[in-house]
Design a protein around this motif. Structure first.
Motif, PDB file in Angstrom:
ATOM      1  N   THR A   1       0.825  -1.213   0.000  1.00 53.94           N
ATOM      2  CA  THR A   1       0.000   0.000   0.000  1.00 53.94           C
ATOM      3  C   THR A   1       0.854   1.255   0.000  1.00 53.94           C
ATOM      4  O   THR A   1       0.689   2.135  -0.848  1.00 53.94           O
ATOM      5  CB  THR A   1      -0.947   0.010   1.213  1.00 53.94           C
ATOM      6  OG1 THR A   1      -1.689  -1.199   1.238  1.00 53.94           O
ATOM      7  CG2 THR A   1      -1.907   1.189   1.123  1.00 53.94           C
ATOM      8  N   PHE A   2       1.787   1.354   0.939  1.00 54.82           N
ATOM      9  CA  PHE A   2       2.572   2.582   1.047  1.00 54.82           C
ATOM     10  C   PHE A   2       3.605   2.700  -0.064  1.00 54.82           C
ATOM     11  O   PHE A   2       3.706   3.726  -0.738  1.00 54.82           O
ATOM     12  CB  PHE A   2       3.254   2.674   2.410  1.00 54.82           C
ATOM     13  CG  PHE A   2       4.044   3.941   2.578  1.00 54.82           C
ATOM     14  CD1 PHE A   2       3.397   5.131   2.875  1.00 54.82           C
ATOM     15  CD2 PHE A   2       5.416   3.958   2.398  1.00 54.82           C
ATOM     16  CE1 PHE A   2       4.108   6.315   2.996  1.00 54.82           C
ATOM     17  CE2 PHE A   2       6.137   5.127   2.520  1.00 54.82           C
ATOM     18  CZ  PHE A   2       5.481   6.309   2.820  1.00 54.82           C
ATOM     19  N   HIS A   3       4.397   1.664  -0.254  1.00 53.26           N
ATOM     20  CA  HIS A   3       5.480   1.741  -1.239  1.00 53.26           C
ATOM     21  C   HIS A   3       4.977   1.555  -2.677  1.00 53.26           C
ATOM     22  O   HIS A   3       5.463   2.219  -3.592  1.00 53.26           O
ATOM     23  CB  HIS A   3       6.551   0.692  -0.930  1.00 53.26           C
ATOM     24  CG  HIS A   3       7.292   0.931   0.336  1.00 53.26           C
ATOM     25  ND1 HIS A   3       6.853   0.438   1.543  1.00 53.26           N
ATOM     26  CD2 HIS A   3       8.424   1.626   0.612  1.00 53.26           C
ATOM     27  CE1 HIS A   3       7.699   0.798   2.503  1.00 53.26           C
ATOM     28  NE2 HIS A   3       8.659   1.524   1.964  1.00 53.26           N
ATOM     29  N   GLY A   4       4.016   0.641  -2.853  1.00 55.04           N
ATOM     30  CA  GLY A   4       3.576   0.320  -4.207  1.00 55.04           C
ATOM     31  C   GLY A   4       2.487   1.207  -4.759  1.00 55.04           C
ATOM     32  O   GLY A   4       2.331   1.308  -5.981  1.00 55.04           O
ATOM     33  N   VAL A   5       1.714   1.861  -3.868  1.00 55.38           N
ATOM     34  CA  VAL A   5       0.601   2.692  -4.331  1.00 55.38           C
ATOM     35  C   VAL A   5       0.808   4.157  -3.952  1.00 55.38           C
ATOM     36  O   VAL A   5       0.949   5.023  -4.806  1.00 55.38           O
ATOM     37  CB  VAL A   5      -0.750   2.184  -3.769  1.00 55.38           C
ATOM     38  CG1 VAL A   5      -1.908   3.044  -4.295  1.00 55.38           C
ATOM     39  CG2 VAL A   5      -0.982   0.725  -4.152  1.00 55.38           C
TER      40      VAL A   5
ATOM     41  N   SER B   1      -9.445   0.731  -0.059  1.00 48.51           N
ATOM     42  CA  SER B   1      -8.148   1.128   0.474  1.00 48.51           C
ATOM     43  C   SER B   1      -7.189   1.523  -0.645  1.00 48.51           C
ATOM     44  O   SER B   1      -6.525   2.560  -0.574  1.00 48.51           O
ATOM     45  CB  SER B   1      -7.554  -0.021   1.291  1.00 48.51           C
ATOM     46  OG  SER B   1      -6.288   0.334   1.795  1.00 48.51           O
ATOM     47  N   THR B   2      -7.145   0.710  -1.692  1.00 50.22           N
ATOM     48  CA  THR B   2      -6.263   1.014  -2.821  1.00 50.22           C
ATOM     49  C   THR B   2      -6.708   2.281  -3.532  1.00 50.22           C
ATOM     50  O   THR B   2      -5.887   3.131  -3.899  1.00 50.22           O
ATOM     51  CB  THR B   2      -6.227  -0.160  -3.805  1.00 50.22           C
ATOM     52  OG1 THR B   2      -5.753  -1.332  -3.127  1.00 50.22           O
ATOM     53  CG2 THR B   2      -5.314   0.137  -4.992  1.00 50.22           C
ATOM     54  N   ALA B   3      -8.025   2.416  -3.725  1.00 56.99           N
ATOM     55  CA  ALA B   3      -8.545   3.610  -4.414  1.00 56.99           C
ATOM     56  C   ALA B   3      -8.227   4.878  -3.623  1.00 56.99           C
ATOM     57  O   ALA B   3      -7.834   5.904  -4.197  1.00 56.99           O
ATOM     58  CB  ALA B   3     -10.055   3.475  -4.615  1.00 56.99           C
ATOM     59  N   ARG B   4      -8.373   4.819  -2.317  1.00 55.72           N
ATOM     60  CA  ARG B   4      -8.079   5.992  -1.487  1.00 55.72           C
ATOM     61  C   ARG B   4      -6.588   6.293  -1.477  1.00 55.72           C
ATOM     62  O   ARG B   4      -6.184   7.460  -1.503  1.00 55.72           O
ATOM     63  CB  ARG B   4      -8.576   5.755  -0.063  1.00 55.72           C
ATOM     64  CG  ARG B   4      -8.366   6.948   0.864  1.00 55.72           C
ATOM     65  CD  ARG B   4      -9.103   6.761   2.165  1.00 55.72           C
ATOM     66  NE  ARG B   4     -10.534   6.884   1.990  1.00 55.72           N
ATOM     67  CZ  ARG B   4     -11.429   6.604   2.930  1.00 55.72           C
ATOM     68  NH1 ARG B   4     -11.027   6.168   4.111  1.00 55.72           N
ATOM     69  NH2 ARG B   4     -12.714   6.745   2.698  1.00 55.72           N
ATOM     70  N   ALA B   5      -5.763   5.245  -1.466  1.00 58.95           N
ATOM     71  CA  ALA B   5      -4.313   5.451  -1.509  1.00 58.95           C
ATOM     72  C   ALA B   5      -3.916   6.168  -2.797  1.00 58.95           C
ATOM     73  O   ALA B   5      -3.083   7.079  -2.793  1.00 58.95           O
ATOM     74  CB  ALA B   5      -3.590   4.113  -1.392  1.00 58.95           C
ATOM     75  N   ARG B   6      -4.504   5.774  -3.918  1.00 56.10           N
ATOM     76  CA  ARG B   6      -4.200   6.431  -5.195  1.00 56.10           C
ATOM     77  C   ARG B   6      -4.669   7.876  -5.188  1.00 56.10           C
ATOM     78  O   ARG B   6      -3.981   8.771  -5.696  1.00 56.10           O
ATOM     79  CB  ARG B   6      -4.870   5.667  -6.336  1.00 56.10           C
ATOM     80  CG  ARG B   6      -4.212   4.323  -6.639  1.00 56.10           C
ATOM     81  CD  ARG B   6      -4.918   3.627  -7.773  1.00 56.10           C
ATOM     82  NE  ARG B   6      -4.292   2.341  -8.056  1.00 56.10           N
ATOM     83  CZ  ARG B   6      -4.955   1.222  -8.324  1.00 56.10           C
ATOM     84  NH1 ARG B   6      -6.287   1.226  -8.332  1.00 56.10           N
ATOM     85  NH2 ARG B   6      -4.304   0.095  -8.590  1.00 56.10           N
ATOM     86  N   ALA B   7      -5.839   8.107  -4.606  1.00 60.22           N
ATOM     87  CA  ALA B   7      -6.373   9.472  -4.565  1.00 60.22           C
ATOM     88  C   ALA B   7      -5.480  10.368  -3.717  1.00 60.22           C
ATOM     89  O   ALA B   7      -5.184  11.516  -4.099  1.00 60.22           O
ATOM     90  CB  ALA B   7      -7.798   9.460  -4.014  1.00 60.22           C
TER      91      ALA B   7
END
Length: 506
Positions: A104-108, A237-243
């Motif tokens: 999540t942190f490093h990849g997204v 979670s992934t969508a929010r990380a990208r945003a």
């Protein structure tokens, strides 16, 4: 032979992934280390989803100071005592100088802007960045930043006085604390600042950085430990990380571009960190590496200063005895009314306030679980072999509460650092070993001047309608968060000498 129904194939695929994950976790268990039993697939995640650092501290009583847990398919060693931290992170500092990569942190989140210094795996690039940071954050360099620290702490005192009407009304201090922390980071890094808490940019940065901090959580992102979840196209979670990544890129690039323009036009504030490094012919950092330093300043400042000051205010409101002692020591150094704001050039000469800051750092550890380490080589601790690529957590909270170091760890007592023995004891808030936070000198200097001025200018009191809780366990606002912030509260900043303060503030 009948063909299998279509729905069987995806179920078979999922089952295969689950079996593979379980076999991987069992195969990578580290011999010799016990630990709490977990559940299939998720391991110990359900047991540490809230206030992980305290749960790890309690487990240490049963499983020892170093034990093993499973977070999904990832096995982790947790270090929970000062003695164990010394054995792992000091004696084997070279082998514990890297960071694991999390999806999540490093990849997204960090895919476009890169990683902070603290979250970067070991590499030649990291060595260059740490060398540049060490040069920009050593004691002489920090001393040169005194005008910036003077300005921002002065503005904090002025805002607290104005908004609280000299102590007549209670205010929610968090926005003022966040602006102080953010402006210190922006000013020191780029020579920029935000004038008002009403500025949309202030609200944008604090909101985004709060979310980014959550993505660094060691237990809050299941997809980091259960790879199957990464295939979910509807993952919030992934969508929010990208945003958040996209929103963060906007203001980071804005500040960097404005700094580059000033560099080209020879209109730089040469005392800011980016200016020092950009004009340092020996540093030779790439644009991406300079960006990493900027991310480090923004994230680190908001984590440490915001958290410590947020806990300190309710603590001081309830501990008038500590305020009285600090005020008496400050007045010994600055007895005249026109010295009410103390000197920004004072490099921590008031020993009681230095002890107060250290006790705050010990008791209210902002990152109670220090950023994870990953081993780069095999080494042995207590006869047990720790292999390469092992993830290790330093439970800074447990080390700061270690009863072998402190006879009364849950008692807030600054005097412990004035004792001959206590003054030399370590605190683990900035980490330990080769990956210790390089900004600790700056952080201590900022906190010292702020508390000198706060306690000199104000008597800090709880609002009459508020029940404040400064207990580091029961007072947590979000026990699942990486950063340990207190519940919201109101505080009254009661001016000790309104006339002298107004004159000093101009």
């Amino acid at each position: 032979m009948f063909p299998l129904p279509l729905y069987v194939w995806p179920l078979t695929f999922v089952a295969a992934i689950i079996i593979h994950s379980e076999l991987t976790r069992l195969r990578t268990r580290i011999k010799g280390f016990s630990g709490p039993p977990g559940y299939p697939i998720v391991g110990n995640i359900p047991q540490v989803s809230r206030n992980a650092s305290e749960q790890y501290r309690r487990w240490a009583a049963k499983y020892g100071p170093i034990y093993q847990i499973s977070l999904g398919c990832v096995n982790v060693l947790v270090v929970n005592s000062a003695e164990a931290a010394n054995k792992v992170f000091i004696r084997h500092s070279n082998a514990t100088n890297s960071r694991p990569m999390f999806y999540t942190f490093h990849g997204v989140v960090s895919k476009t802007a890169g990683f902070t210094i603290g979250t970067s795996p070991y590499s030649d690039s990291l060595k260059r960045r740490r060398k540049a940071a060490a040069s920009a954050l050593n004691r002489p360099a920090v001393s040169s930043y005194s005008p910036h620290i003077d300005r921002e702490t002065r503005h904090f005192i002025a805002d607290a006085y104005k908004l609280g009407r000299g102590g007549e009304v209670g205010i929610y201090p968090l926005p003022l604390i966040q602006r102080l922390s953010l402006n210190l980071s922006l000013t020191l890094n780029w020579g920029e600042r935000i004038e008002s808490i009403e500025d949309p940019l202030f609200k944008e940065i604090t909101e985004v950085e709060e979310y980014v901090s959550k993505f660094r959580s060691t237990t809050g992102n299941l997809q980091d430990y259960i790879p199957l979840l990464r295939f979910n196209p509807f993952s919030r979670s992934t969508a929010r990380a990208r945003a958040m990544r996209a929103r963060r890129d906007v203001y980071i690039k804005k500040f960097s571009a404005e700094h580059a323009d000033r560099l080209r036009n020879d209109s730089l504030d040469t005392s800011c960190i980016q200016s020092k490094i950009s004009t340092d012919t020996e540093a030779k950092l790439t644009e991406q590496e300079l960006l990493s330093l900027s991310l480090t300043m923004v994230a680190g400042g908001l984590d440490t200063i915001t958290t410590l000051v947020s806990w300190a205010l309710p603590l001081l409101a309830l501990r008038q005895d500590i305020q009285a002692k600090a005020y008496a020591e400050i007045r010994k150094m600055y007895p005249r009314p026109n010295q009410i704001l103390c000197s920004s050039m004072d490099d921590q000469k008031c020993l009681y306030v230095v002890a107060l800051v250290r006790e705050l750092l010990r008791m209210y550890t902002p990152l109670r679980l220090a950023l994870p380490r990953e081993t780069t080589a095999e080494f042995v601790v207590d006869g047990k072999v720790i292999p390469p690529q092992t993830v290790i957590f330093l439970n800074a909270w447990a080390c700061n509460m270690d009863p072998k170091l402190w006879k009364d760890p849950f008692m807030f007592r600054p005097e412990r650092f004035l004792d001959k023995d206590g003054a030399s004891l370590p605190i683990y808030t900035y980490g330990q070993g080769s990956r210790m936070c390089p900004g600790y000198i700056l952080g201590n200097r900022e906190l010292y001047l702020l508390f000198m001025r706060l306690l000199s200018a104000f008597q800090i009191c709880a609002d009459e309608d508020e029940q404040v809780d400064c207990d580091p366990l029961t007072g947590l606002d979000d026990p699942a968060s990486l950063v340990s912030c207190p519940k919201p509260y109101k505080i009254r900043f009661v001016a000790r000498d309104a006339k002298a303060l107004e004159t000093a503030l101009g």
